[in-house]
Design a protein around this motif. Structure first.
Motif, PDB file in Angstrom:
ATOM      1  N   THR A   8     -10.687   3.174  12.643  1.00  0.00           N
ATOM      2  CA  THR A   8     -10.426   1.791  13.041  1.00  0.00           C
ATOM      3  C   THR A   8      -9.121   1.252  12.479  1.00  0.00           C
ATOM      4  OG1 THR A   8     -11.676   0.869  11.174  1.00  0.00           O
ATOM      5  CG2 THR A   8     -12.895   1.299  13.211  1.00  0.00           C
ATOM      6  N   LEU A   9      -8.477   1.981  11.598  1.00  0.00           N
ATOM      7  CA  LEU A   9      -7.197   1.560  11.036  1.00  0.00           C
ATOM      8  C   LEU A   9      -6.165   2.661  11.212  1.00  0.00           C
ATOM      9  CD1 LEU A   9      -7.939  -0.195   7.597  1.00  0.00           C
ATOM     10  CD2 LEU A   9      -7.210  -1.264   9.736  1.00  0.00           C
ATOM     11  N   ILE A  10      -4.994   2.283  11.713  1.00  0.00           N
ATOM     12  CA  ILE A  10      -3.855   3.199  11.798  1.00  0.00           C
ATOM     13  C   ILE A  10      -2.845   2.723  10.751  1.00  0.00           C
ATOM     14  CG2 ILE A  10      -2.073   4.195  13.282  1.00  0.00           C
ATOM     15  CD1 ILE A  10      -3.747   3.216  15.697  1.00  0.00           C
ATOM     16  N   ALA A  11      -2.594   3.541   9.737  1.00  0.00           N
ATOM     17  CA  ALA A  11      -1.759   3.130   8.602  1.00  0.00           C
ATOM     18  C   ALA A  11      -0.364   3.746   8.716  1.00  0.00           C
ATOM     19  CB  ALA A  11      -2.411   3.550   7.289  1.00  0.00           C
ATOM     20  N   TYR A  12       0.647   2.897   8.801  1.00  0.00           N
ATOM     21  CA  TYR A  12       2.045   3.325   8.838  1.00  0.00           C
ATOM     22  C   TYR A  12       2.706   3.033   7.494  1.00  0.00           C
ATOM     23  CZ  TYR A  12       2.706   4.389  13.824  1.00  0.00           C
ATOM     24  OH  TYR A  12       2.675   4.971  15.063  1.00  0.00           O
ATOM     25  N   ARG A  13       3.437   4.000   6.968  1.00  0.00           N
ATOM     26  CA  ARG A  13       4.213   3.818   5.743  1.00  0.00           C
ATOM     27  C   ARG A  13       5.665   4.226   6.020  1.00  0.00           C
ATOM     28  NH1 ARG A  13       3.249   3.435   0.195  1.00  0.00           N
ATOM     29  NH2 ARG A  13       4.900   4.261  -1.140  1.00  0.00           N
ATOM     30  N   PHE A  14       6.593   3.318   5.758  1.00  0.00           N
ATOM     31  CA  PHE A  14       8.021   3.551   5.974  1.00  0.00           C
ATOM     32  C   PHE A  14       8.715   3.687   4.613  1.00  0.00           C
ATOM     33  CE2 PHE A  14       6.343   1.160   9.483  1.00  0.00           C
ATOM     34  CZ  PHE A  14       7.004   1.609  10.615  1.00  0.00           C
ATOM     35  N   THR A  15       9.442   4.770   4.410  1.00  0.00           N
ATOM     36  CA  THR A  15      10.196   4.966   3.178  1.00  0.00           C
ATOM     37  C   THR A  15      11.676   5.103   3.536  1.00  0.00           C
ATOM     38  OG1 THR A  15       8.325   6.084   2.118  1.00  0.00           O
ATOM     39  CG2 THR A  15      10.497   6.352   1.102  1.00  0.00           C
ATOM     40  N   PHE A  16      12.484   4.222   2.961  1.00  0.00           N
ATOM     41  CA  PHE A  16      13.907   4.168   3.289  1.00  0.00           C
ATOM     42  C   PHE A  16      14.735   4.989   2.301  1.00  0.00           C
ATOM     43  CE2 PHE A  16      11.853   0.445   5.040  1.00  0.00           C
ATOM     44  CZ  PHE A  16      12.344   0.426   6.343  1.00  0.00           C
ATOM     45  N   VAL A  22       7.424   0.416   2.566  1.00  0.00           N
ATOM     46  CA  VAL A  22       6.610  -0.689   3.079  1.00  0.00           C
ATOM     47  C   VAL A  22       5.513  -0.094   3.947  1.00  0.00           C
ATOM     48  CG1 VAL A  22       8.432  -2.432   2.993  1.00  0.00           C
ATOM     49  CG2 VAL A  22       8.179  -1.000   5.034  1.00  0.00           C
ATOM     50  N   GLU A  23       4.387  -0.795   4.043  1.00  0.00           N
ATOM     51  CA  GLU A  23       3.248  -0.294   4.807  1.00  0.00           C
ATOM     52  C   GLU A  23       2.704  -1.376   5.728  1.00  0.00           C
ATOM     53  OE1 GLU A  23       0.139   1.644   2.670  1.00  0.00           O
ATOM     54  OE2 GLU A  23       1.490   2.480   1.157  1.00  0.00           O
ATOM     55  N   HIS A  24       2.140  -0.911   6.836  1.00  0.00           N
ATOM     56  CA  HIS A  24       1.443  -1.832   7.733  1.00  0.00           C
ATOM     57  C   HIS A  24       0.278  -1.098   8.380  1.00  0.00           C
ATOM     58  CE1 HIS A  24       0.832  -5.316  10.270  1.00  0.00           C
ATOM     59  NE2 HIS A  24       0.671  -4.493  11.293  1.00  0.00           N
ATOM     60  N   ARG A  88      -1.204   7.683   8.790  1.00  0.00           N
ATOM     61  CA  ARG A  88      -2.539   8.172   8.439  1.00  0.00           C
ATOM     62  C   ARG A  88      -3.544   7.602   9.432  1.00  0.00           C
ATOM     63  NH1 ARG A  88      -3.829   6.000   3.082  1.00  0.00           N
ATOM     64  NH2 ARG A  88      -2.210   4.487   3.552  1.00  0.00           N
ATOM     65  N   TRP A  89      -4.348   8.534  10.005  1.00  0.00           N
ATOM     66  CA  TRP A  89      -5.185   8.120  11.126  1.00  0.00           C
ATOM     67  C   TRP A  89      -6.207   9.200  11.402  1.00  0.00           C
ATOM     68  CZ3 TRP A  89      -7.524   5.016  14.030  1.00  0.00           C
ATOM     69  CH2 TRP A  89      -7.743   5.198  15.402  1.00  0.00           C
ATOM     70  N   ARG A  90      -7.476   8.834  11.446  1.00  0.00           N
ATOM     71  CA  ARG A  90      -8.567   9.763  11.737  1.00  0.00           C
ATOM     72  C   ARG A  90      -8.551  10.993  10.823  1.00  0.00           C
ATOM     73  NH1 ARG A  90     -11.609   9.426  16.420  1.00  0.00           N
ATOM     74  NH2 ARG A  90     -11.102   7.668  17.791  1.00  0.00           N
ATOM     75  N   ASP A  91      -8.443  10.769   9.525  1.00  0.00           N
ATOM     76  CA  ASP A  91      -8.481  11.850   8.532  1.00  0.00           C
ATOM     77  C   ASP A  91      -7.358  12.858   8.700  1.00  0.00           C
ATOM     78  OD1 ASP A  91     -10.747  10.943   7.125  1.00  0.00           O
ATOM     79  OD2 ASP A  91     -12.069  11.807   8.645  1.00  0.00           O
ATOM     80  N   ARG A  92      -6.265  12.424   9.325  1.00  0.00           N
ATOM     81  CA  ARG A  92      -5.098  13.291   9.411  1.00  0.00           C
ATOM     82  C   ARG A  92      -3.855  12.486   9.045  1.00  0.00           C
ATOM     83  NH1 ARG A  92      -6.008  12.430  15.158  1.00  0.00           N
ATOM     84  NH2 ARG A  92      -7.421  14.202  15.101  1.00  0.00           N
ATOM     85  N   GLU A  93      -2.794  13.198   8.762  1.00  0.00           N
ATOM     86  CA  GLU A  93      -1.542  12.550   8.384  1.00  0.00           C
ATOM     87  C   GLU A  93      -0.396  13.183   9.160  1.00  0.00           C
ATOM     88  OE1 GLU A  93       0.962  12.630   4.336  1.00  0.00           O
ATOM     89  OE2 GLU A  93      -0.927  11.498   4.178  1.00  0.00           O
ATOM     90  N   ILE A  94       0.443  12.346   9.754  1.00  0.00           N
ATOM     91  CA  ILE A  94       1.607  12.808  10.498  1.00  0.00           C
ATOM     92  C   ILE A  94       2.846  12.219   9.842  1.00  0.00           C
ATOM     93  CG2 ILE A  94       2.807  12.755  12.716  1.00  0.00           C
ATOM     94  CD1 ILE A  94       0.096  12.552  14.070  1.00  0.00           C
ATOM     95  N   SER A  95       3.811  13.086   9.523  1.00  0.00           N
ATOM     96  CA  SER A  95       5.047  12.632   8.880  1.00  0.00           C
ATOM     97  C   SER A  95       6.236  13.013   9.742  1.00  0.00           C
ATOM     98  CB  SER A  95       5.203  13.259   7.494  1.00  0.00           C
ATOM     99  OG  SER A  95       4.123  12.882   6.650  1.00  0.00           O
ATOM    100  N   GLN A  96       7.227  12.142   9.781  1.00  0.00           N
ATOM    101  CA  GLN A  96       8.433  12.436  10.549  1.00  0.00           C
ATOM    102  C   GLN A  96       9.608  11.645   9.972  1.00  0.00           C
ATOM    103  OE1 GLN A  96       7.929  12.803  14.713  1.00  0.00           O
ATOM    104  NE2 GLN A  96      10.019  12.215  15.228  1.00  0.00           N
ATOM    105  N   ARG A  97      10.767  12.269   9.973  1.00  0.00           N
ATOM    106  CA  ARG A  97      11.999  11.579   9.614  1.00  0.00           C
ATOM    107  C   ARG A  97      12.716  11.230  10.907  1.00  0.00           C
ATOM    108  NH1 ARG A  97      14.964  10.348   5.357  1.00  0.00           N
ATOM    109  NH2 ARG A  97      17.235  10.225   5.500  1.00  0.00           N
ATOM    110  N   THR A  98      12.978   9.968  11.110  1.00  0.00           N
ATOM    111  CA  THR A  98      13.549   9.519  12.368  1.00  0.00           C
ATOM    112  C   THR A  98      14.326   8.234  12.126  1.00  0.00           C
ATOM    113  OG1 THR A  98      13.012   8.988  14.675  1.00  0.00           O
ATOM    114  CG2 THR A  98      11.462   8.225  12.991  1.00  0.00           C
TER     115      THR A  98
END
Length: 231
Positions: A8-16, A22-24, A88-98
């Protein structure tokens, strides 16, 4: 996030580049509550011309209200700025530099689908199976798949189905107007252009998807070669 919130939660974390993070979180259940709503989130602030909501009955634009926190979070960063994103979403984690533009576009897509905007409500099913950083062919696959599955489920409940996708074309025509309206709102709020450009990127994907729906040119045929073979 707690285990019972993994779907029920999609967690985004941005690292500069300077190490700032920052997270949302995008909540798929419930509504956004603001302690203090910015003027640009009010429904009658550059309200979309095709919006079915009445300002006399609804104070805030659902999509804009959901955007206030991430806009405040990202407004001081430029769209071309590189960023490391972790989803972070559904017990998985996706990371990308973009670029922040592309990362913001992915986040804003999830926010819009979950916001409660009348014109994005049929995208909610896609948000439940969110795919960060989707390209145009992935987006077309997910759009068609979720809509057609939705039509099948309608038949299981005794409801009429839209197998010729007329309703889906209408959804995407409306979505393009929503993206334009949100971009106009954000230009009044953002100090830099990251969130605005994120919505522009979303609109490009929406335009591409709508074009494929109106004039399908075989974009997905190679993925369905087995389906297209003679028995």
């Amino acid at each position: 996030m707690p285990p019972d919130q993994t779907d029920t939660l999609i967690a985004y974390r941005f690292t500069f580049a300077d190490g700032q993070s920052v997270e949302h979180d995008v909540a798929l259940v419930g509504t956004v509550e603001l302690a203090q709503a910015a003027a640009w989130t009010h429904l009658d602030f550059q309200q979309c011309p095709h919006c079915p909501l009445a300002a006399s009955e609804v104070q805030l634009c659902p999509f804009a209200a959901a955007l206030q926190q991430p806009v405040n979070m990202l407004a001081r960063h430029a769209s071309f700025e590189p960023v490391d994103v972790r989803v972070r979403w559904r017990d998985r984690e996706i990371s990308q530099r973009t670029t922040l533009q592309r990362a913001a576009g992915s986040l804003l897509g999830a926010i819009g689908a979950a916001s409660g905007c009348p014109h994005t409500r049929l995208l909610k099913a896609m948000a439940w199976f969110h795919q960060p950083f989707s390209g145009s062919d992935e987006t077309l696959f997910r759009v068609l798949g979720s809509y057609l599955l939705g039509q099948y489920l309608r038949t299981q409940h005794g409801l009429a189905a839209d197998w010729d996708l007329a309703g889906l074309r209408e959804v995407y025509r409306n979505l393009r107007q929503v993206n334009l309206g949100m971009a106009q709102r954000l230009r009044a709020a953002a100090e830099q252009d990251s969130s605005v450009n994120g919505l522009i990127l979303l609109d490009l994907l929406a335009a591409d998807t709508l074009y494929s729906l109106d004039q399908y040119g075989g974009e997905l045929d190679r993925f369905f070669a087995e389906y297209l073979q003679a028995p």
